[in-house]
Scaffold this motif. Structure first.
Motif, mmCIF file in Angstrom:
data_model
loop_
_atom_site.group_PDB
_atom_site.id
_atom_site.type_symbol
_atom_site.label_atom_id
_atom_site.label_comp_id
_atom_site.label_asym_id
_atom_site.label_seq_id
_atom_site.Cartn_x
_atom_site.Cartn_y
_atom_site.Cartn_z
ATOM 1 N N ASP A 204 0.359 -1.001 -0.011
ATOM 2 C CA ASP A 204 0.398 -0.042 0.122
ATOM 3 C C ASP A 204 0.582 1.121 -0.071
ATOM 4 N N VAL A 205 1.981 1.597 0.222
ATOM 5 C CA VAL A 205 3.228 2.347 0.536
ATOM 6 C C VAL A 205 3.642 2.643 -0.633
ATOM 7 N N VAL A 206 3.127 1.707 -1.527
ATOM 8 C CA VAL A 206 3.983 1.578 -2.692
ATOM 9 C C VAL A 206 2.819 1.857 -4.001
ATOM 10 N N ASN A 207 1.771 1.811 -3.790
ATOM 11 C CA ASN A 207 0.585 1.776 -3.673
ATOM 12 C C ASN A 207 0.424 3.935 -3.547
ATOM 13 N N ALA A 208 0.199 3.996 -2.559
ATOM 14 C CA ALA A 208 0.496 5.435 -2.485
ATOM 15 C C ALA A 208 1.575 6.596 -3.184
ATOM 16 N N ILE A 209 2.826 6.282 -3.043
ATOM 17 C CA ILE A 209 3.824 6.111 -4.328
ATOM 18 C C ILE A 209 3.730 6.490 -5.473
ATOM 19 N N SER A 210 2.891 5.485 -6.335
ATOM 20 C CA SER A 210 2.176 5.494 -7.444
ATOM 21 C C SER A 210 0.974 7.401 -6.779
ATOM 22 N N CYS A 211 0.143 7.224 -7.138
ATOM 23 C CA CYS A 211 -0.749 8.039 -6.528
ATOM 24 C C CYS A 211 0.082 9.624 -6.529
ATOM 25 N N VAL A 212 1.678 9.674 -5.581
ATOM 26 C CA VAL A 212 1.863 10.895 -5.628
ATOM 27 C C VAL A 212 2.745 11.678 -7.272
ATOM 28 N N ILE A 213 3.014 10.249 -7.485
ATOM 29 C CA ILE A 213 3.575 10.294 -8.667
ATOM 30 C C ILE A 213 2.692 10.876 -9.167
ATOM 31 N N LEU A 271 -3.673 12.605 0.929
ATOM 32 C CA LEU A 271 -3.392 11.392 0.117
ATOM 33 C C LEU A 271 -4.451 10.768 -0.737
ATOM 34 N N GLN A 272 -5.895 10.482 0.120
ATOM 35 C CA GLN A 272 -6.812 10.387 -0.495
ATOM 36 C C GLN A 272 -7.572 10.977 -1.277
ATOM 37 N N SER A 273 -7.363 12.236 -1.289
ATOM 38 C CA SER A 273 -7.291 13.458 -2.214
ATOM 39 C C SER A 273 -6.249 13.185 -3.924
ATOM 40 N N LEU A 274 -5.201 12.488 -3.254
ATOM 41 C CA LEU A 274 -4.723 12.397 -4.675
ATOM 42 C C LEU A 274 -5.079 11.020 -5.161
ATOM 43 N N GLY A 275 -5.947 10.423 -4.936
ATOM 44 C CA GLY A 275 -6.891 8.824 -5.329
ATOM 45 C C GLY A 275 -6.246 7.602 -4.055
ATOM 46 N N PHE A 276 -5.148 7.411 -2.937
ATOM 47 C CA PHE A 276 -4.998 6.233 -2.549
ATOM 48 C C PHE A 276 -6.419 5.830 -1.637
ATOM 49 N N LYS A 277 -6.468 4.567 -2.191
ATOM 50 C CA LYS A 277 -7.510 4.307 -1.453
ATOM 51 C C LYS A 277 -6.661 2.613 -0.499
ATOM 52 N N SER A 278 -6.369 2.332 0.883
ATOM 53 C CA SER A 278 -5.767 0.701 0.875
ATOM 54 C C SER A 278 -6.838 -0.419 0.718
ATOM 55 N N THR A 279 -5.299 -1.118 0.390
ATOM 56 C CA THR A 279 -6.160 -2.610 -0.702
ATOM 57 C C THR A 279 -5.795 -3.883 0.186
#
Length: 298
Positions: A204-213, A271-279
């Motif tokens: 999920d950290v990597v998913n968050a990084i993808s959203c940040v990118i 973070l959620q405003s960037l599209g992140f959702k915990s999986t």
């Protein structure tokens, strides 16, 4: 896009390499010798020259996953911690500025910058009051990241990671629990059990990084990276007890370790405003982690 992951052989860096490679061309960079990987740069552990890396290949994004990650060790070796967590960030940003000023820079920081917050949840605007040299050096690195954005127009951001766990992590609470359980059925833990953390599984950290990118402003901002769920240490140890392959019982010693906060819960609305959702839930993550531990035992 072409991504450079500095610290690619470490815990989070190796997961970034594995996951992000599916959507990007990913290059690794670390101090470890690697005779197999094609897209890999080895740097000197004592005098890293990041400019040579940026001269060798064009990158769209640089993700800094490197550095020391031990609060206790930062009290014993503060200069080493400063060199790895602060000074090296300056070297990386100087390389970006001089060689590839168009490359975006993501620095992995830590929730340790917050120390003991007065109120929960912790927003990115919560005052930062580190309790350890590690937390202070991460705070200093964040200021440097802001500096290069403000004065040199380098696109940067810092990610404040809370309690990350997952396969490959050989330190911190869950690894310590496992090593104690292997040695004894009766284990003692520091603290009272009422301390709390906000856990996030490494994928999920990597998913968050993808959203940040994809969506971050890259104006030197800080972003909390976690699930936004507060869990007491007693509760998480009980959950670990349920899913571990060896039975055990535990007690707490009531002592507080220097440098560690009491309670943490992140506000992850940015973070959620960037599209992140915990999986992956805490329980699911622990099951994956313990499956990895069982493989390690073989």
């Amino acid at each position: 896009m072409r991504l450079l992951i500095i610290g690619s052989k470490g815990f989070i860096g190796s997961h970034c390499m594995a996951v992000l490679n599916a959507h990007h061309t990913v290059y690794g960079c670390d101090v470890v010798t690697d005779y197999v990987s094609a897209n890999y740069f080895q740097i000197d552990a004592t005098n890293a020259d990041y400019k040579e890396v940026f001269k060798a290949q064009q990158f769209d994004i640089c993700i800094n996953c490197s550095g020391a990650a031990s609060v206790p060790d930062s009290f014993i070796h503060p200069f080493r911690d400063f060199s790895l967590n602060t000074l090296n960030v300056v070297k990386m940003l100087e390389a970006v500025k001089e060689v590839q000023p168009g490359c975006k820079f993501i620095n992995l920081s830590s929730a340790a910058v917050y120390g003991n917050p007065v109120t929960l949840p912790i927003t990115e605007n919560t005052p930062v009051l580190p309790l350890s040299p590690y937390g202070l050096h991460k705070k200093q690195a964040e200021e440097i990241v802001k500096e290069y954005a403000a004065f040199f127009d380098i696109q940067t951001c810092s990610l404040r990671l809370f309690s990350v766990f997952g396969p490959g992590l050989r330190k911190q609470l869950f690894w310590d629990l496992h090593t104690k359980i292997i040695q004894s059925d009766h284990i003692k833990l520091w603290g009272t059990g009422n301390e709390s953390r906000d856990f996030i599984y490494v994928e999920d950290v990597v998913n968050a990084i993808s959203c940040v990118i994809e969506k971050a402003d890259f104006k030197g901002e800080c972003i909390n990276i976690s699930d936004g769920i507060e869990t007491s240490i007693k509760s998480v140890v009980e959950l670990f007890q349920q899913v571990h392959f060896k039975s055990f019982d535990f007690t707490f010693d009531g002592q507080q370790s220097p440098g560690y906060p009491v309670n943490w819960r992140a506000d992850v609305s940015k973070l959620q405003s960037l599209g992140f959702k915990s999986t992956i839930s805490l329980e699911q993550g622990l099951q994956k982690y313990i499956a990895w531990l069982q493989q390690e035992e073989k």
